[in-house]
Scaffold this motif. Structure first.
Motif, PDB file in Angstrom:
ATOM      1  N   ILE A  14      16.416   8.485   0.065  1.00 25.99           N
ATOM      2  CA  ILE A  14      16.461   7.014   0.143  1.00 25.99           C
ATOM      3  C   ILE A  14      15.110   6.381  -0.172  1.00 25.99           C
ATOM      4  O   ILE A  14      15.031   5.224  -0.573  1.00 25.99           O
ATOM      5  N   TYR A  15      14.027   7.143  -0.033  1.00 28.54           N
ATOM      6  CA  TYR A  15      12.703   6.608  -0.370  1.00 28.54           C
ATOM      7  C   TYR A  15      12.605   6.255  -1.854  1.00 28.54           C
ATOM      8  O   TYR A  15      11.846   5.382  -2.228  1.00 28.54           O
ATOM      9  N   PHE A  16      13.314   7.027  -2.668  1.00 25.16           N
ATOM     10  CA  PHE A  16      13.126   6.878  -4.110  1.00 25.16           C
ATOM     11  C   PHE A  16      14.379   6.425  -4.855  1.00 25.16           C
ATOM     12  O   PHE A  16      14.350   6.262  -6.053  1.00 25.16           O
ATOM     13  N   ILE A  73       4.787  20.069   4.392  1.00 23.40           N
ATOM     14  CA  ILE A  73       4.817  21.102   5.427  1.00 23.40           C
ATOM     15  C   ILE A  73       4.107  20.566   6.669  1.00 23.40           C
ATOM     16  O   ILE A  73       2.920  20.242   6.606  1.00 23.40           O
ATOM     17  N   ARG A  74       4.836  20.453   7.782  1.00 26.20           N
ATOM     18  CA  ARG A  74       4.256  19.910   9.007  1.00 26.20           C
ATOM     19  C   ARG A  74       4.417  20.914  10.152  1.00 26.20           C
ATOM     20  O   ARG A  74       5.471  20.983  10.768  1.00 26.20           O
ATOM     21  N   PRO A  75       3.391  21.715  10.411  1.00 28.54           N
ATOM     22  CA  PRO A  75       3.477  22.700  11.506  1.00 28.54           C
ATOM     23  C   PRO A  75       3.243  22.020  12.859  1.00 28.54           C
ATOM     24  O   PRO A  75       2.389  21.146  12.968  1.00 28.54           O
ATOM     25  N   GLY A 111      13.094  13.799   7.834  1.00 28.59           N
ATOM     26  CA  GLY A 111      11.850  14.531   8.086  1.00 28.59           C
ATOM     27  C   GLY A 111      10.746  13.608   8.565  1.00 28.59           C
ATOM     28  O   GLY A 111       9.929  13.978   9.414  1.00 28.59           O
ATOM     29  N   ASP A 112      10.715  12.405   8.039  1.00 27.55           N
ATOM     30  CA  ASP A 112       9.716  11.422   8.464  1.00 27.55           C
ATOM     31  C   ASP A 112       9.886  11.133   9.953  1.00 27.55           C
ATOM     32  O   ASP A 112       8.930  11.163  10.729  1.00 27.55           O
ATOM     33  N   ILE A 113      11.106  10.890  10.346  1.00 24.29           N
ATOM     34  CA  ILE A 113      11.387  10.474  11.731  1.00 24.29           C
ATOM     35  C   ILE A 113      11.219  11.647  12.708  1.00 24.29           C
ATOM     36  O   ILE A 113      10.556  11.546  13.734  1.00 24.29           O
ATOM     37  N   PRO A 172      -3.288  13.974   7.333  1.00 21.46           N
ATOM     38  CA  PRO A 172      -2.749  13.906   8.691  1.00 21.46           C
ATOM     39  C   PRO A 172      -1.375  13.252   8.658  1.00 21.46           C
ATOM     40  O   PRO A 172      -1.091  12.493   7.731  1.00 21.46           O
ATOM     41  N   ILE A 173      -0.541  13.538   9.655  1.00 22.68           N
ATOM     42  CA  ILE A 173       0.780  12.890   9.608  1.00 22.68           C
ATOM     43  C   ILE A 173       0.732  11.464  10.169  1.00 22.68           C
ATOM     44  O   ILE A 173       1.649  10.696   9.987  1.00 22.68           O
ATOM     45  N   HIS A 174      -0.376  11.114  10.847  1.00 15.17           N
ATOM     46  CA  HIS A 174      -0.448   9.756  11.404  1.00 15.17           C
ATOM     47  C   HIS A 174      -0.734   8.725  10.323  1.00 15.17           C
ATOM     48  O   HIS A 174      -1.122   9.064   9.207  1.00 15.17           O
ATOM     49  N   ILE A 187       9.747  21.352   7.316  1.00 14.14           N
ATOM     50  CA  ILE A 187       9.541  21.140   5.887  1.00 14.14           C
ATOM     51  C   ILE A 187      10.385  19.948   5.467  1.00 14.14           C
ATOM     52  O   ILE A 187      11.615  19.969   5.550  1.00 14.14           O
ATOM     53  N   ARG A 188       9.682  18.920   5.093  1.00 15.08           N
ATOM     54  CA  ARG A 188      10.311  17.648   4.749  1.00 15.08           C
ATOM     55  C   ARG A 188      10.339  17.493   3.239  1.00 15.08           C
ATOM     56  O   ARG A 188       9.281  17.573   2.598  1.00 15.08           O
ATOM     57  N   GLU A 189      11.520  17.252   2.671  1.00 11.95           N
ATOM     58  CA  GLU A 189      11.614  16.948   1.240  1.00 11.95           C
ATOM     59  C   GLU A 189      10.864  15.634   1.036  1.00 11.95           C
ATOM     60  O   GLU A 189      10.983  14.714   1.843  1.00 11.95           O
ATOM     61  N   PRO A 210       0.811  -1.225   0.000  1.00 13.50           N
ATOM     62  CA  PRO A 210       0.000   0.000   0.000  1.00 13.50           C
ATOM     63  C   PRO A 210       0.843   1.274   0.000  1.00 13.50           C
ATOM     64  O   PRO A 210       0.497   2.256  -0.672  1.00 13.50           O
ATOM     65  N   GLU A 211       1.967   1.259   0.739  1.00 14.91           N
ATOM     66  CA  GLU A 211       2.817   2.452   0.828  1.00 14.91           C
ATOM     67  C   GLU A 211       3.320   2.895  -0.548  1.00 14.91           C
ATOM     68  O   GLU A 211       3.552   4.082  -0.768  1.00 14.91           O
ATOM     69  N   GLN A 212       3.485   1.909  -1.461  1.00 15.45           N
ATOM     70  CA  GLN A 212       3.934   2.284  -2.809  1.00 15.45           C
ATOM     71  C   GLN A 212       2.930   3.237  -3.458  1.00 15.45           C
ATOM     72  O   GLN A 212       3.302   4.069  -4.285  1.00 15.45           O
ATOM     73  N   GLY A 213       1.660   3.105  -3.083  1.00 15.44           N
ATOM     74  CA  GLY A 213       0.640   3.985  -3.640  1.00 15.44           C
ATOM     75  C   GLY A 213       0.847   5.423  -3.205  1.00 15.44           C
ATOM     76  O   GLY A 213       0.781   6.360  -4.004  1.00 15.44           O
ATOM     77  N   LEU A 214       1.154   5.593  -1.912  1.00 14.43           N
ATOM     78  CA  LEU A 214       1.393   6.938  -1.383  1.00 14.43           C
ATOM     79  C   LEU A 214       2.642   7.549  -2.033  1.00 14.43           C
ATOM     80  O   LEU A 214       2.656   8.715  -2.435  1.00 14.43           O
ATOM     81  N   LEU A 215       3.692   6.732  -2.140  1.00 16.15           N
ATOM     82  CA  LEU A 215       4.937   7.247  -2.710  1.00 16.15           C
ATOM     83  C   LEU A 215       4.753   7.596  -4.188  1.00 16.15           C
ATOM     84  O   LEU A 215       5.250   8.612  -4.657  1.00 16.15           O
ATOM     85  N   LYS A 216       3.991   6.760  -4.900  1.00 13.17           N
ATOM     86  CA  LYS A 216       3.778   7.028  -6.319  1.00 13.17           C
ATOM     87  C   LYS A 216       2.940   8.298  -6.489  1.00 13.17           C
ATOM     88  O   LYS A 216       3.218   9.119  -7.366  1.00 13.17           O
ATOM     89  N   MET A 217       1.953   8.463  -5.623  1.00  9.55           N
ATOM     90  CA  MET A 217       1.138   9.677  -5.695  1.00  9.55           C
ATOM     91  C   MET A 217       2.018  10.914  -5.478  1.00  9.55           C
ATOM     92  O   MET A 217       1.942  11.893  -6.224  1.00  9.55           O
ATOM     93  N   ARG A 218       2.892  10.858  -4.441  1.00 12.73           N
ATOM     94  CA  ARG A 218       3.774  12.005  -4.175  1.00 12.73           C
ATOM     95  C   ARG A 218       4.663  12.292  -5.372  1.00 12.73           C
ATOM     96  O   ARG A 218       4.845  13.448  -5.762  1.00 12.73           O
ATOM     97  N   LYS A 219       5.217  11.223  -5.954  1.00  8.75           N
ATOM     98  CA  LYS A 219       6.133  11.393  -7.082  1.00  8.75           C
ATOM     99  C   LYS A 219       5.388  11.937  -8.297  1.00  8.75           C
ATOM    100  O   LYS A 219       5.794  12.922  -8.906  1.00  8.75           O
TER     101      LYS A 219
HETATM  102  C1  IPM Z   1       4.305   9.548   6.495  1.00 10.87           C
HETATM  103  C2  IPM Z   1       4.245   8.037   6.524  1.00 10.87           C
HETATM  104  C3  IPM Z   1       4.725   7.492   5.184  1.00 10.87           C
HETATM  105  C4  IPM Z   1       6.164   7.937   4.980  1.00 10.87           C
HETATM  106  C5  IPM Z   1       4.604   5.953   5.035  1.00 10.87           C
HETATM  107  C6  IPM Z   1       3.180   5.475   5.269  1.00 10.87           C
HETATM  108  C7  IPM Z   1       5.122   5.479   3.714  1.00 10.87           C
HETATM  109  O1  IPM Z   1       4.986   7.518   7.582  1.00 10.87           O
HETATM  110  O2  IPM Z   1       3.615  10.164   5.658  1.00 10.87           O
HETATM  111  O3  IPM Z   1       5.027  10.130   7.303  1.00 10.87           O
HETATM  112  O4  IPM Z   1       7.085   7.280   5.461  1.00 10.87           O
HETATM  113  O5  IPM Z   1       6.366   8.947   4.321  1.00 10.87           O
END
Ligand code: IPM
Ligand code: MN
Length: 355
Positions: free
Chosen positions: A141-143, A106-108, A244-246, A275-277, A134-136, A89-98
Motif C-alpha cells: 500500500i505504500y507504493f 531487517i529488524r532484529p 511490518g511497519d506497525i 534506526p527504526i525510530h 523482515i519487512r517487505e 519528507p517521507e516521500q524522500g525515504l520512500l523514493k530512496m528505498r524504491k
Molecule cells: C519507518 C518509518 C517510515 C515508514 C516513515 C517515516 C515513512 O515509520 O521506517 O518505519 O513508514 O516506513
C-alpha cells in the motif's frame, strides 16, 4: 578495508544521532586500520528546504556510488500538520528505498539483559526473546496507486504485490531462519485481503525448497497480540510493508525503548542502515535523544554491509557495557534519575572501542 560510506543525517534528531554513530565508525576505522571515505548528502525536510526535492538526484548518485549508506531519520511536524502539502519528507525515504531496490528491511529484536526491567512486559515473558522481523519495503500500500476524487470527498490507496516481490523477500527470510532456530512465521491478513492470499500461496509453494524450516501463518491482528503475550515463540517473521511497519514499532517496546532498535535495508543496490525510530522533532537540538539505535545500525553496517563481523561485535559489546554501567539517555534512565546526553553516550561508547 577501503569503503565508501554515504551519510544521510536527515531531519530532527537525525544529525545528532548520526554524529554519535560516526564517532563509533571512526573509532573502528582507526582501531582496525580501515580507510573509509564519508560523503554527506541531503534527504527529507532539509533536502526540500534546500532543493525542493526530498531525495535529490545528487543524493541518489552518492548512494549508488557508495558501498553502504548510514541514515538518520526524516520527518518534520510542519508537514505532519499540513495534509495538503504536495511534497513531503517521507516521500524522500520512500523514493530512496524504491530507487535503491531495498526490498527487505531487517529488524532484529532482543532485549538487553541489563534493561530487562525497563520493558513494560513482565521479565519472564521478555527474558530470552530473540526474533527478527523482515519487512517487505518497496511494495504494498505504500507504493500502490493512490488518489483523490475530483470533488475531493473520496481518497484511495491500493495494495499490490506480485509473486516475484513476495518470493525475493521471503527467500531472504527462509535463509535467515535457516541460520537461526529454523522457524518462520508469515504474517498476513489472508482472511480478508487478496494480496495476503497471494503471499500465502507463494510461500506455501516455497516451503518444499526449505524442508528443515517450520513455517506457520498468522493473521496480523493475532500476531500483534501474540507478540506481546509470547514474544519468545517467534524466530523469524516475514510480512508485507505496512504490517511490518506497525508490528516492529510494537515489537520495539519489548526492549524498553524505541531508541534502541537498529535496522538494515537490503536489496538490489547499496544497503541502508537506519534506526527504526523517527525524527523525534520534540527532542531535536536538545542533545537528549538516544543514539543507541543508530550506533547499533552502524554495527549492522559493518556486519551485513561490509562483512566485518569483529567490528560489529565490539560495537555491540561497547553498547552492552554502556547500558550496564548506566551511561544512558533519559528515555532509559527515566525522569529524575541520572542520565547522560546524546553526545556523552556517543563519547563513552567510542572511547570504550578505542581502548
Ligand atoms: C519507518 C518509518 C517510515 C515508514 C516513515 C517515516 C515513512 O515509520 O521506517 O518505519 O513508514 O516506513
Ligand atoms: Mn515505522
Amino acid at each position: 578495508m577501503e569503503a565508501k560510506i554515504a551519510v544521510l543525517a536527515g531531519d530532527g534528531i537525525g544529525p545528532e544521532v548520526i554524529a554519535q554513530a560516526l564517532k563509533i565508525v571512526k573509532a573502528i576505522e582507526k582501531k582496525y586500520k580501515h580507510s573509509f571515505t564519508y560523503t554527506e548528502a541531503l534527504v527529507g525536510a532539509v533536502a526540500i528546504d534546500k532543493t525542493g526535492n526530498p531525495y535529490p538526484e545528487a543524493t541518489h548518485k552518492i548512494c549508488m556510488e557508495s558501498d553502504v549508506v548510514l541514515f538518520g531519520a526524516i520527518g518534520d511536524p510542519k508537514y505532519d500538520n499540513d495534509p495538503k502539502a504536495k511534497v513531503r519528507p517521507e516521500q524522500g525515504l520512500l523514493k530512496m528505498r524504491k530507487d535503491l531496490g531495498l526490498y527487505a528491511n531487517i529488524r532484529p529484536v532482543s532485549p538487553f539483559k541489563s534493561l530487562i526491567n525497563k520493558s513494560p512486559l513482565k521479565t519472564e515473558l521478555v527474558d530470552g526473546a530473540d526474533f527478527v522481523c523482515i519487512r517487505e519495503l518497496t511494495g504494498g500500500i505504500y507504493f500502490g496507486e493512490k488518489g483523490r476524487s475530483e470533488d475531493l470527498n473520496k481518497a484511495f490507496d491500493t495494495c499490490t504485490y506480485t509473486r516475484d516481490e513476495i518470493q525475493r523477500v521471503t527467500k531472504l527470510a527462509f535463509e535467515m531462519a535457516g541460520k537461526r532456530r529454523k522457524k518462520l512465521t508469515v504474517i498476513d491478513k489472508a482472511n480478508v485481503l487478496a494480496t495476503s492470499r497471494l503471499w500465502r500461496e507463494t510461500v506455501q509453494d516455497m516451503e518444499k525448497d526449505y524442508p528443515d524450516i517450520e513455517v506457520d501463518y498468522m493473521f496480523v491482528d493475532n500476531a500483534a497480540m501474540q507478540l506481546i503475550q509470547w514474544p519468545k515463540k517467534f524466530d523469524v517473521m516475514v510480512t508485507e510493508n505496512m504490517f511490518g511497519d506497525i508490528i516492529t514499532d510494537e515489537a520495539s517496546v519489548i526492549t524498553g525503548s524505541l531508541g534502541l532498535l537498529p535496522s538494515a535495508s537490503v536489496g538490489i543496490h547499496t544497503s541502508v542502515f537506519e534506526p527504526i525510530h523517527g525524527s523525534y522533532p520534540q527532542a531535536a537540538g536538545k542533545n537528549i535523544a538516544n543514539p543507541v539505535a543508530t550506533i547499533l545500525s552502524a554495527a549492522m553496517l559493518f556486519e551485513t554491509g561490509l562483512g566485518l563481523m569483529e567490528e560489529g561485535k565490539i560495537i555491540r559489546e561497547a553498547v552492552d557495557k554502556s547500558l550496564e554501567k548506566g551511561i544512558v539517555t533519559i528515555d532509559i534512565s527515566g525522569e529524575g534519575n541520572k542520565s547522560y546526553s546524546t553526545s556523552e553516550v556517543g563519547d563513552w561508547i567510542a572511547e570504550y572501542i578505542q581502548k
